[in-house]
Structures are given as structure tokens and as C-alpha cells.
Design a protein around this motif. Structure first.
Motif, PDB file in Angstrom:
ATOM      1  N   VAL A  55       0.439  -1.251   0.170  1.00 39.42           N
ATOM      2  CA  VAL A  55      -0.206  -0.197   0.110  1.00 39.42           C
ATOM      3  C   VAL A  55       0.729   1.636  -0.242  1.00 39.42           C
ATOM      4  CG1 VAL A  55      -1.793   1.155   1.193  1.00 39.42           C
ATOM      5  CG2 VAL A  55      -2.467  -1.006   1.291  1.00 39.42           C
ATOM      6  N   LYS A  56       2.044   0.916   0.836  1.00 36.89           N
ATOM      7  CA  LYS A  56       3.138   2.003   0.595  1.00 36.89           C
ATOM      8  C   LYS A  56       3.624   2.759   0.007  1.00 36.89           C
ATOM      9  CE  LYS A  56       3.975   2.211   5.651  1.00 36.89           C
ATOM     10  NZ  LYS A  56       5.024   1.768   6.728  1.00 36.89           N
ATOM     11  N   GLU A  96       2.224   1.619  -2.891  1.00 31.26           N
ATOM     12  CA  GLU A  96       1.457   2.348  -4.461  1.00 31.26           C
ATOM     13  C   GLU A  96       1.052   3.844  -3.788  1.00 31.26           C
ATOM     14  OE1 GLU A  96      -1.980  -0.022  -3.728  1.00 31.26           O
ATOM     15  OE2 GLU A  96      -1.404  -1.622  -4.670  1.00 31.26           O
ATOM     16  N   ASP A  97       1.318   4.104  -3.060  1.00 30.46           N
ATOM     17  CA  ASP A  97       1.047   5.267  -2.720  1.00 30.46           C
ATOM     18  C   ASP A  97       2.193   6.732  -3.096  1.00 30.46           C
ATOM     19  OD1 ASP A  97      -1.592   4.699  -1.437  1.00 30.46           O
ATOM     20  OD2 ASP A  97      -0.495   5.492   0.803  1.00 30.46           O
ATOM     21  N   ARG A 101       2.029   6.667  -6.997  1.00 33.94           N
ATOM     22  CA  ARG A 101       1.144   7.840  -6.997  1.00 33.94           C
ATOM     23  C   ARG A 101       1.658   8.722  -6.780  1.00 33.94           C
ATOM     24  NH1 ARG A 101      -2.357   3.569  -5.096  1.00 33.94           N
ATOM     25  NH2 ARG A 101      -2.782   4.775  -3.413  1.00 33.94           N
ATOM     26  N   THR A 102       2.553   9.536  -5.871  1.00 29.45           N
ATOM     27  CA  THR A 102       3.744  10.748  -5.922  1.00 29.45           C
ATOM     28  C   THR A 102       4.097  10.989  -6.336  1.00 29.45           C
ATOM     29  OG1 THR A 102       2.897  10.571  -3.131  1.00 29.45           O
ATOM     30  CG2 THR A 102       4.231  11.640  -4.007  1.00 29.45           C
TER      31      THR A 102
END
Length: 128
Positions: free
Chosen positions: A93-94, A96-97, A100-101
């Protein structure tokens, strides 16, 4: 190996190594006759593991729990696997975040680069 050698080898402060040992993150390190820490290859493997897990963002509390379970023996294999599996899910999850950033940063940089290029061309034309 001495604490100074380990500190240099893993790019960790001696205080950090002592802290890891004090909180149970690093299983007890042997001492030589003079009472100084004498790190073994097994200790080095633990330090590598800790450093890797910490660099990926795993909380110290999770690693302490992992070490505690490890020290209890093979009957905790399933619990250790579950702990690591949950941490892997959180890491995905991190990541993926972060992806996106990164995409957003790339977009913003591209926008700025496009706005700078025309101004530079206009400046060159006015100089001619």
C-alpha cells in the motif's frame, strides 16, 4: 567483531546498536573477556535483517514482536509468517501511494519545464 567495526560495516551508530540490543530487537550479543561486545556472523545477519526491515518502514514494535516469536522456537513459525505477511500488505500500500506521488511530481515537473522553455525561446528571439 567489535561494536566499532559493526557500526562502520552497517553504517549505524554505536548508540543505535546498543539501543537495538537493549530493547530486545537484537538478540543478546556475546561479550569477550574484557566485557566488550563481540559480534558474530549470526549477529550480523540479524543486523542486516533489522536494517532492511527498518528501511522499508516496519515499526520497531513489529520487529521486537518478530524477534520475541523467533526466540520461542518453531511453534511460532505460523505467527511469524502472518506478521510478515501483514507487513508486506502494508508495504505494498505504501509503495502504491509513493508511486502515485511520484507520478504527480513528474507531472508537475513536466508542466514547469513546458512553461520555462517558451520563455527561454522568447528571450533568445528578443536578443537576436
Amino acid at each position: 567483531m567489535t561494536i566499532a567495526e559493526i557500526s562502520k560495516k552497517f553504517d549505524l551508530t554505536q548508540d543505535t546498536l546498543r539501543y537495538y540490543e537493549r530493547i530486545g530487537l537484537l538478540p543478546s550479543v556475546n561479550r569477550n573477556k574484557g566485557g566488550n561486545r563481540d559480534y558474530t556472523e549470526e549477529d550480523c545477519k540479524w543486523i542486516e535483517f533489522i536494517k532492511c526491515m527498518r528501511s522499508s518502514g516496519l515499526p520497531i514494535e513489529v520487529l521486537i514482536e518478530y524477534v520475541r516469536l523467533f526466540q520461542q522456537g518453531d511453534e511460532t513459525i505460523e505467527a511469524r509468517k502472518e506478521l510478515l505477511t501483514e507487513q508486506r500488505k502494508q508495504l505494498i500500500v505504501k509503495m502504491e501511494d509513493m508511486h502515485r506521488t511520484l507520478e504527480r511530481l513528474n507531472y508537475k515537473i513536466a508542466v514547469y519545464e513546458q512553461s520555462v522553455v517558451p520563455k527561454e525561446k522568447m528571450l533568445k528571439k528578443s536578443e537576436d
